[in-house]
Design an enzyme around this catalytic site. Structure first.
Site, PDB file in Angstrom:
ATOM      1  N   GLY A   1       2.885  -1.193   4.249  1.00 43.52           N
ATOM      2  CA  GLY A   1       2.910   0.230   3.917  1.00 43.52           C
ATOM      3  C   GLY A   1       4.329   0.691   3.632  1.00 43.52           C
ATOM      4  N   GLY A   2       4.960   1.293   4.628  1.00 44.66           N
ATOM      5  CA  GLY A   2       6.289   1.896   4.465  1.00 44.66           C
ATOM      6  C   GLY A   2       7.307   1.010   3.761  1.00 44.66           C
TER       7      GLY A   2
ATOM      8  CD  GLU B   1      -2.796   5.661   6.747  1.00 48.31           C
ATOM      9  OE1 GLU B   1      -2.796   5.737   5.504  1.00 48.31           O
ATOM     10  OE2 GLU B   1      -1.848   5.170   7.395  1.00 48.31           O
TER      11      GLU B   1
ATOM     12  N   GLY C   1       2.536   2.233  10.738  1.00 47.29           N
ATOM     13  CA  GLY C   1       3.479   3.337  10.595  1.00 47.29           C
ATOM     14  C   GLY C   1       4.212   3.680  11.884  1.00 47.29           C
TER      15      GLY C   1
ATOM     16  CG  HIS D   1      -5.774   1.972   5.216  1.00 46.16           C
ATOM     17  ND1 HIS D   1      -5.332   2.956   6.072  1.00 46.16           N
ATOM     18  CD2 HIS D   1      -4.754   1.086   5.082  1.00 46.16           C
ATOM     19  CE1 HIS D   1      -4.092   2.662   6.436  1.00 46.16           C
ATOM     20  NE2 HIS D   1      -3.717   1.539   5.854  1.00 46.16           N
TER      21      HIS D   1
ATOM     22  CD  GLU E   1      -3.533  -2.549   7.402  1.00 43.14           C
ATOM     23  OE1 GLU E   1      -2.416  -2.764   6.952  1.00 43.14           O
ATOM     24  OE2 GLU E   1      -4.170  -1.509   7.160  1.00 43.14           O
TER      25      GLU E   1
ATOM     26  CB  SER F   1       5.297  -1.986  11.873  1.00 38.43           C
ATOM     27  OG  SER F   1       4.894  -0.653  12.164  1.00 38.43           O
TER      28      SER F   1
ATOM     29  CG  ASN G   1      -1.682   1.247   1.436  1.00 35.44           C
ATOM     30  OD1 ASN G   1      -1.813   2.050   0.519  1.00 35.44           O
ATOM     31  ND2 ASN G   1      -2.218   1.433   2.644  1.00 35.44           N
ATOM     32  CD1 TRP G   2       3.796   1.221  -2.648  1.00 36.95           C
ATOM     33  CD2 TRP G   2       3.512   2.091  -4.698  1.00 36.95           C
ATOM     34  NE1 TRP G   2       4.549   0.484  -3.528  1.00 36.95           N
ATOM     35  CE2 TRP G   2       4.394   0.998  -4.791  1.00 36.95           C
ATOM     36  CE3 TRP G   2       3.187   2.795  -5.864  1.00 36.95           C
ATOM     37  CZ2 TRP G   2       4.950   0.588  -6.004  1.00 36.95           C
ATOM     38  CZ3 TRP G   2       3.736   2.392  -7.068  1.00 36.95           C
ATOM     39  CH2 TRP G   2       4.614   1.298  -7.128  1.00 36.95           C
ATOM     40  CE  LYS G   3      -0.042   3.417   4.710  1.00 40.42           C
ATOM     41  NZ  LYS G   3       0.024   3.491   6.133  1.00 40.42           N
TER      42      LYS G   3
HETATM   43  P1  PGA Z   1       2.935   0.273   7.617  1.00 36.79           P
HETATM   44  O1  PGA Z   1       1.451   0.506   6.988  1.00 36.79           O
HETATM   45  O2  PGA Z   1       3.441  -1.031   7.019  1.00 36.79           O
HETATM   46  O3  PGA Z   1       3.731   1.457   7.171  1.00 36.79           O
HETATM   47  O4  PGA Z   1       2.767   0.177   9.087  1.00 36.79           O
HETATM   48  C1  PGA Z   1       0.560  -0.547   6.827  1.00 36.79           C
HETATM   49  C2  PGA Z   1      -0.747  -0.042   6.247  1.00 36.79           C
HETATM   50  O5  PGA Z   1      -1.142   1.101   6.535  1.00 36.79           O
HETATM   51  O6  PGA Z   1      -1.413  -0.763   5.481  1.00 36.79           O
END
Ligand code: PGA
Length: 255
Positions: free
Chosen positions: A234-235, A97, A173, A95, A167, A213, A9-11
Site C-alpha cells: 500500500g503506502g 478496507e 497502514g 480488501h 493481509e 506495511s 495498491n494505490w487506494k
Molecule cells: P500498507 O497497505 O502497505 O500501507 O500497509 C497494504 C494494503 O492495504 O494492501
C-alpha cells in the site's frame, strides 16, 4: 516455480496525470527486471491511462474492486467487463478496507471472484484476521472461513491462476508488519488448505502474497519464507523509488 509477484495498491491516491508520470518512471527504472510479476492498482479513473503507459512491459494493471454483474442499475459501480476493456488484467477483491468500511462479505467476495474469471480478470483476493481475532487465537480459523466461503465453487484450474493476499488487518497502514514467522505460518496454512480443497497442482501454482506495511527494508525477510510469493504493497507503492526497490529486492536470485 512461482516467480515473485509484487502489486502496488494505490487506494484513493493519484490523479491520472500523477499515475502516468509514476508508470513511465517505474517502467524505465525496472526495464531490466523480467523475473518479477509487477502489478499496479490505480483508482478506476486512471486504469486506462496506466495500461497505455505500461503497454509492452511486464507491468500489469489491477482494479481495486469491481461489481459482480455485467451491467445494470447499480449507481457508482464498475463491472468486470468495463475494467477489462479499460486495460486491467487483475482485480483486487475483498480488501479489508472494502470488508470493514463497505460491507464486503465472503459471499460477495465469492460472487466477485466468479465474475472476474468470467470476464478474463485474475483476482487478487485478500484474506486476513483482525487484531482481536489474532489475540483470541482465531487466526487460522478466520483464514479457513474466508478461503472456504470466498473460494466456494472455484475450479482447481482457477485456483491455480489466483493470487491470494494474506493481509493481517492489524498490519495494514500501521507500520507494524507481521514477522516472517507469523507470515510464514499463515501462508503455509493457506497453502495446505488449498492443497486439501483444490489439489496439489492448484496449491503449488497459486501465488500467496503478503500485505501489511511492506517496505524496502522488510521485503527480503518476508520473501525468504518458502510460502511467501510476493507482496501487496500500500503506502510504500506510492513512491517510485520505494516500490522499485521492493520489486528489485523480491528477486530471489538477488537475495
Ligand atoms: P500498507 O497497505 O502497505 O500501507 O500497509 C497494504 C494494503 O492495504 O494492501
Amino acid at each position: 516455480m512461482r516467480i515473485p509477484f509484487i502489486a502496488g495498491n494505490w487506494k484513493m491516491f493519484k490523479t491520472i496525470h500523477e499515475a502516468v508520470v509514476f508508470t513511465k518512471e517505474l517502467r524505465s527504472t525496472l526495464k531490466d527486471v523480467a523475473d518479477v510479476e509487477i502489478v499496479i492498482a490505480p483508482p478506476f479513473t486512471a486504469i486506462h491511462a496506466v495500461a497505455e503507459a505500461s503497454r509492452n512491459t511486464n507491468i500489469g494493471v489491477a482494479a481495486q474492486d469491481m461489481h459482480w454483474e455485467r451491467e445494470g442499475a447499480f449507481t457508482g459501480e464498475v463491472s468486470p467487463a468495463m475494467i477489462q476493456e479499460a486495460g486491467a488484467a487483475y482485480a483486487i477483491i475483498g480488501h479489508s478496507e472494502r470488508r470493514r468500511l463497505f460491507g464486503e462479505t465472503d459471499a460477495t467476495v465469492n460472487r466477485k471472484m466468479m465474475a472476474a474469471f468470467l470476464a478474463g480478470l485474475t483476482p487478487i483476493v485478500c484474506v486476513g484476521e483482525t487484531l482481536e481475532e489474532r489475540e483470541r487465537g482465531e487466526t487460522l480459523a478466520v483464514l479457513d472461513r474466508q478461503v472456504k466461503d470466498g473460494f466456494d465453487r472455484l475450479a482447481a484450474e482457477q485456483v491455480a491462476e489466483l493470487v491470494v493476499a494474506y493481509e493481517p488487518v492489524w498490519a495494514i497502514g500501521t507500520g507494524r508488519n507481521a514477522s516472517s514467522a507469523q507470515a510464514g505460518e499463515a501462508h503455509a496454512h493457506i497453502r495446505n488448505r488449498l492443497r486439501q480443497w483444490f489439489g496439489a497442482d492448484a496449491a503449488d501454482r497459486c501465488h500467496v502474497i503478503y500485505g501489511g506495511s511492506v517496505k524496502p527494508d522488510n521485503i527480503r525477510e518476508l520473501i525468504l519464507e518458502p510460502d511467501v510469493d510476493g507482496a501487496l504493497v500500500g503506502g510504500a507503492s506510492l513512491d517510485v523509488a520505494s516500490f522499485a526497490e521492493i520489486v528489485t529486492r523480491s528477486r530471489t536470485a538477488a537475495v
